[in-house]
Write a protein that holds these residues in place. Structure first.
Motif, PDB file in Angstrom:
ATOM      1  N   ILE A  31      -4.830   0.248 -16.216  1.00 56.63           N
ATOM      2  CA  ILE A  31      -4.609   1.032 -14.998  1.00 56.63           C
ATOM      3  C   ILE A  31      -3.846   0.159 -14.012  1.00 56.63           C
ATOM      4  O   ILE A  31      -4.337  -0.892 -13.594  1.00 56.63           O
ATOM      5  N   LYS A  32      -2.667   0.586 -13.630  1.00 52.77           N
ATOM      6  CA  LYS A  32      -1.822  -0.217 -12.757  1.00 52.77           C
ATOM      7  C   LYS A  32      -2.152   0.040 -11.295  1.00 52.77           C
ATOM      8  O   LYS A  32      -2.109   1.180 -10.837  1.00 52.77           O
ATOM      9  N   PRO A  33      -2.496  -1.015 -10.543  1.00 46.58           N
ATOM     10  CA  PRO A  33      -2.718  -0.829  -9.097  1.00 46.58           C
ATOM     11  C   PRO A  33      -1.451  -0.256  -8.459  1.00 46.58           C
ATOM     12  O   PRO A  33      -0.338  -0.668  -8.792  1.00 46.58           O
ATOM     13  N   ASN A  34      -1.615   0.705  -7.562  1.00 45.21           N
ATOM     14  CA  ASN A  34      -0.451   1.289  -6.899  1.00 45.21           C
ATOM     15  C   ASN A  34      -0.342   0.764  -5.471  1.00 45.21           C
ATOM     16  O   ASN A  34      -1.112  -0.100  -5.043  1.00 45.21           O
ATOM     17  N   LEU A  35       0.595   1.308  -4.745  1.00 41.26           N
ATOM     18  CA  LEU A  35       0.842   0.821  -3.387  1.00 41.26           C
ATOM     19  C   LEU A  35      -0.381   1.006  -2.487  1.00 41.26           C
ATOM     20  O   LEU A  35      -0.638   0.181  -1.605  1.00 41.26           O
ATOM     21  N   ILE A  36      -1.143   2.070  -2.723  1.00 43.82           N
ATOM     22  CA  ILE A  36      -2.364   2.293  -1.933  1.00 43.82           C
ATOM     23  C   ILE A  36      -3.359   1.161  -2.177  1.00 43.82           C
ATOM     24  O   ILE A  36      -4.013   0.676  -1.243  1.00 43.82           O
ATOM     25  N   SER A  37      -3.465   0.726  -3.418  1.00 39.69           N
ATOM     26  CA  SER A  37      -4.368  -0.385  -3.753  1.00 39.69           C
ATOM     27  C   SER A  37      -3.992  -1.620  -2.932  1.00 39.69           C
ATOM     28  O   SER A  37      -4.847  -2.247  -2.276  1.00 39.69           O
ATOM     29  N   TRP A  38      -2.716  -1.960  -2.973  1.00 38.95           N
ATOM     30  CA  TRP A  38      -2.249  -3.167  -2.284  1.00 38.95           C
ATOM     31  C   TRP A  38      -2.352  -3.026  -0.766  1.00 38.95           C
ATOM     32  O   TRP A  38      -2.798  -3.963  -0.076  1.00 38.95           O
ATOM     33  N   ASN A  39      -1.967  -1.874  -0.238  1.00 40.98           N
ATOM     34  CA  ASN A  39      -2.021  -1.694   1.220  1.00 40.98           C
ATOM     35  C   ASN A  39      -3.446  -1.763   1.749  1.00 40.98           C
ATOM     36  O   ASN A  39      -3.690  -2.268   2.853  1.00 40.98           O
ATOM     37  N   THR A  40      -4.406  -1.256   0.968  1.00 39.14           N
ATOM     38  CA  THR A  40      -5.808  -1.340   1.371  1.00 39.14           C
ATOM     39  C   THR A  40      -6.260  -2.790   1.466  1.00 39.14           C
ATOM     40  O   THR A  40      -6.946  -3.189   2.422  1.00 39.14           O
ATOM     41  N   LEU A  41      -5.856  -3.585   0.502  1.00 41.64           N
ATOM     42  CA  LEU A  41      -6.215  -5.009   0.500  1.00 41.64           C
ATOM     43  C   LEU A  41      -5.516  -5.761   1.634  1.00 41.64           C
ATOM     44  O   LEU A  41      -6.109  -6.639   2.268  1.00 41.64           O
ATOM     45  N   LEU A  42      -4.267  -5.413   1.889  1.00 40.31           N
ATOM     46  CA  LEU A  42      -3.536  -6.051   2.990  1.00 40.31           C
ATOM     47  C   LEU A  42      -4.183  -5.735   4.329  1.00 40.31           C
ATOM     48  O   LEU A  42      -4.341  -6.608   5.190  1.00 40.31           O
ATOM     49  N   GLU A  43      -4.568  -4.493   4.508  1.00 41.16           N
ATOM     50  CA  GLU A  43      -5.216  -4.087   5.766  1.00 41.16           C
ATOM     51  C   GLU A  43      -6.523  -4.832   5.959  1.00 41.16           C
ATOM     52  O   GLU A  43      -6.852  -5.269   7.069  1.00 41.16           O
ATOM     53  N   ALA A  44      -7.289  -4.991   4.880  1.00 39.06           N
ATOM     54  CA  ALA A  44      -8.589  -5.663   4.971  1.00 39.06           C
ATOM     55  C   ALA A  44      -8.447  -7.143   5.293  1.00 39.06           C
ATOM     56  O   ALA A  44      -9.286  -7.716   6.000  1.00 39.06           O
ATOM     57  N   SER A  45      -7.410  -7.767   4.769  1.00 37.16           N
ATOM     58  CA  SER A  45      -7.245  -9.202   5.007  1.00 37.16           C
ATOM     59  C   SER A  45      -6.587  -9.468   6.356  1.00 37.16           C
ATOM     60  O   SER A  45      -7.162 -10.135   7.220  1.00 37.16           O
ATOM     61  N   TYR A  46      -5.398  -8.958   6.560  1.00 42.59           N
ATOM     62  CA  TYR A  46      -4.695  -9.194   7.827  1.00 42.59           C
ATOM     63  C   TYR A  46      -5.470  -8.614   9.011  1.00 42.59           C
ATOM     64  O   TYR A  46      -5.547  -9.230  10.075  1.00 42.59           O
ATOM     65  N   GLY A  47      -6.042  -7.421   8.818  1.00 44.37           N
ATOM     66  CA  GLY A  47      -6.734  -6.749   9.919  1.00 44.37           C
ATOM     67  C   GLY A  47      -7.972  -7.480  10.385  1.00 44.37           C
ATOM     68  O   GLY A  47      -8.430  -7.266  11.512  1.00 44.37           O
ATOM     69  N   ASN A  48      -8.526  -8.330   9.533  1.00 43.82           N
ATOM     70  CA  ASN A  48      -9.724  -9.094   9.895  1.00 43.82           C
ATOM     71  C   ASN A  48      -9.409 -10.553  10.198  1.00 43.82           C
ATOM     72  O   ASN A  48     -10.294 -11.404  10.175  1.00 43.82           O
ATOM     73  N   GLY A  49      -8.128 -10.828  10.473  1.00 43.93           N
ATOM     74  CA  GLY A  49      -7.744 -12.183  10.855  1.00 43.93           C
ATOM     75  C   GLY A  49      -7.682 -13.174   9.722  1.00 43.93           C
ATOM     76  O   GLY A  49      -7.575 -14.383   9.959  1.00 43.93           O
ATOM     77  N   ARG A  50      -7.724 -12.687   8.477  1.00 42.08           N
ATOM     78  CA  ARG A  50      -7.684 -13.593   7.322  1.00 42.08           C
ATOM     79  C   ARG A  50      -6.235 -13.693   6.846  1.00 42.08           C
ATOM     80  O   ARG A  50      -5.860 -13.187   5.775  1.00 42.08           O
ATOM     81  N   LEU A  51      -5.430 -14.332   7.660  1.00 40.20           N
ATOM     82  CA  LEU A  51      -3.988 -14.353   7.460  1.00 40.20           C
ATOM     83  C   LEU A  51      -3.600 -15.041   6.157  1.00 40.20           C
ATOM     84  O   LEU A  51      -2.741 -14.545   5.411  1.00 40.20           O
ATOM     85  N   SER A  52      -4.212 -16.154   5.859  1.00 42.28           N
ATOM     86  CA  SER A  52      -3.828 -16.894   4.647  1.00 42.28           C
ATOM     87  C   SER A  52      -4.131 -16.074   3.394  1.00 42.28           C
ATOM     88  O   SER A  52      -3.336 -16.065   2.444  1.00 42.28           O
ATOM     89  N   GLU A  53      -5.264 -15.367   3.388  1.00 45.61           N
ATOM     90  CA  GLU A  53      -5.591 -14.521   2.245  1.00 45.61           C
ATOM     91  C   GLU A  53      -4.629 -13.349   2.153  1.00 45.61           C
ATOM     92  O   GLU A  53      -4.234 -12.926   1.061  1.00 45.61           O
ATOM     93  N   GLY A  54      -4.258 -12.826   3.322  1.00 43.01           N
ATOM     94  CA  GLY A  54      -3.294 -11.738   3.345  1.00 43.01           C
ATOM     95  C   GLY A  54      -1.963 -12.149   2.752  1.00 43.01           C
ATOM     96  O   GLY A  54      -1.345 -11.401   1.988  1.00 43.01           O
ATOM     97  N   GLU A  55      -1.531 -13.360   3.066  1.00 44.18           N
ATOM     98  CA  GLU A  55      -0.261 -13.846   2.538  1.00 44.18           C
ATOM     99  C   GLU A  55      -0.330 -14.025   1.018  1.00 44.18           C
ATOM    100  O   GLU A  55       0.647 -13.757   0.306  1.00 44.18           O
ATOM    101  N   LYS A  56      -1.478 -14.447   0.508  1.00 48.38           N
ATOM    102  CA  LYS A  56      -1.632 -14.598  -0.943  1.00 48.38           C
ATOM    103  C   LYS A  56      -1.567 -13.231  -1.628  1.00 48.38           C
ATOM    104  O   LYS A  56      -0.952 -13.089  -2.696  1.00 48.38           O
ATOM    105  N   ILE A  57      -2.218 -12.247  -1.015  1.00 46.40           N
ATOM    106  CA  ILE A  57      -2.174 -10.896  -1.578  1.00 46.40           C
ATOM    107  C   ILE A  57      -0.753 -10.356  -1.530  1.00 46.40           C
ATOM    108  O   ILE A  57      -0.276  -9.713  -2.480  1.00 46.40           O
ATOM    109  N   TRP A  58      -0.061 -10.627  -0.430  1.00 48.75           N
ATOM    110  CA  TRP A  58       1.327 -10.183  -0.296  1.00 48.75           C
ATOM    111  C   TRP A  58       2.197 -10.786  -1.409  1.00 48.75           C
ATOM    112  O   TRP A  58       2.958 -10.062  -2.069  1.00 48.75           O
ATOM    113  N   ASP A  59       2.055 -12.083  -1.613  1.00 49.95           N
ATOM    114  CA  ASP A  59       2.845 -12.758  -2.644  1.00 49.95           C
ATOM    115  C   ASP A  59       2.516 -12.211  -4.036  1.00 49.95           C
ATOM    116  O   ASP A  59       3.416 -12.043  -4.883  1.00 49.95           O
ATOM    117  N   LEU A  60       1.233 -11.924  -4.278  1.00 47.19           N
ATOM    118  CA  LEU A  60       0.833 -11.371  -5.570  1.00 47.19           C
ATOM    119  C   LEU A  60       1.428  -9.985  -5.768  1.00 47.19           C
ATOM    120  O   LEU A  60       1.913  -9.649  -6.853  1.00 47.19           O
TER     121      LEU A  60
END
Length: 374
Positions: free
Chosen positions: A189-218
């Motif tokens: 099952i391939k993660p879609n854009l909704i999968s990634w955007n949800t993770l980005l919102e959870a990381s960046y939105g909670n001030g976890r910038l470094s984790e957000g950048e790792k998710i972005w790069d992935l």
């Protein structure tokens, strides 16, 4: 900061009451029991039942007034139509219970599906999971996700995973949410854009910038093309750390890639400036938002108006309140009444009066009152 300004900021931070529905318009002079009675009559029509909008808005209105017995009355009445409708109709009812925070009722309806001559499908399971997350019944998420699909012989899909990812993110368990990416890929099952955007919102939105950048790069390494909805949480995350220059570079990057900034993009800058008390820059981004032909929304108004009042820019505060009423950004009166009260305290009675009179002139009047000047 004065007590009135603290109150002003507080009320603007509250979520606004939900927008009126067609049902509200049809029975605006009646009490909520009459709204439900009229809804039941309208739902005899197949055409009416196919429209999700009146269902969602009416249930939200009842939930806003904490009329949960009426929600149950309304949705229980709809069960009679489950057998002759598509799977999506029953899923809608399950979802509406979730949005009202009534998960036990959502689960009961799901379990009753066979007696309603409708075999539970993946659409219903996904709706039940979403209802679980909406109702913040996180302890039930794993049980539903891990046990019910096998019990009912249902093959879960990306929508199922996205709902569970959202649940983990809302719980603040980003690690568990991320672990589902590997599980999805192992199952083909391939993660879609909704999968990634949800993770980005959870990381960046909670001030976890470094984790957000790792998710972005992935995400980028998986050849997923980001959209404005991917960039917006990134903008908010960078601005949470007051890295305005980096945020502007992101905006330039978006433009270079042909991604147009939207209201949420500009709001990220407006909110950041207001948080720092920088009215000039906040107004600068507001004018850029308007020049881009984006529409101001509740967040724009909620961020700007308290700072405008605090800094003495009463004219623009007045204008935003008028526009908020015209565009139905604020249905309730608490926020507007606080501005009226503040303007009177500051001897800006004429501006306060205009807001009150404008509210009275609306088709759905705003019950604003002009207090006596101090």
């Amino acid at each position: 900061m004065s007590s009135v300004l603290r109150r002003l900021r507080g009320v603007f931070a509250k979520p606004p009451p939900r927008t009126r529905t067609r049902i509200d318009h049809l029975s605006g002079r009646h009490d909520l029991e009459e709204v439900v009675a009229k809804f039941k009559k309208l739902s005899r029509s197949t055409h009416f039942r196919r429209n999700n909008v009146p269902y969602e808005k009416t249930v939200r209105r009842l939930a806003y007034h904490q009329q949960f017995a009426l929600i149950e009355d309304l949705l229980e009445h709809q069960k009679q139509y489950v057998a002759r409708s598509s799977d999506k109709f029953a899923a809608r009812l399950i979802g509406l219970y979730g949005k009202a925070g009534m998960f036990e009722h959502a689960r009961k309806l799901f379990d009753e599906m066979p007696s309603l001559t409708r075999r539970p499908s993946l659409v219903h399971l996904n709706a039940l999971l979403a209802a679980c997350v909406e109702s913040k019944k996180f302890d039930d998420v794993d049980e539903i996700f891990r046990l019910l699909p096998e019990k009912l012989s249902l093959e879960i899909d990306v929508c199922t995973y996205n709902t569970v990812i959202k649940g983990y993110c809302v719980m603040g368990d980003l690690d568990s949410a991320l672990s589902l990416l590997d599980e999805m890929e192992n199952k083909g099952i391939k993660p879609n854009l909704i999968s990634w955007n949800t993770l980005l919102e959870a990381s960046y939105g909670n001030g976890r910038l470094s984790e957000g950048e790792k998710i972005w790069d992935l995400m980028v390494s998986k050849n997923v093309t980001p959209t404005v909805r991917s960039y917006n949480p990134r903008l908010r995350g960078v601005l949470l750390q007051n890295r305005v220059t980096d945020a502007v570079k992101l905006l330039d990057e978006m433009r270079d890639k042909g991604i147009e900034a939207d209201t949420h993009s500009y709001n990220a800058f407006i909110v950041g400036c207001c948080r720092n008390g920088d009215l000039d820059e906040a107004k600068n981004w507001y004018w850029r938002l308007m020049e881009s032909k984006c529409n101001a929304d509740r967040v724009t108004v909620s961020a700007l108006v308290p700072l405008l009042c605090e800094k003495g820019d009463y004219e623009l505060a007045h204008r935003l309140c008028i526009e908020a009423m015209d565009q139905k950004l604020l249905r309730g009166t608490d926020t507007l009444q606080s501005v009226v009260d503040f303007l009177v305290r500051e001897s800006k009675v004429e501006l306060a009066t205009e807001i009150v009179e404008h509210g009275k002139a609306k088709k759905t009047p705003y019950d604003l009152k002009l207090p006596q000047a101090a």
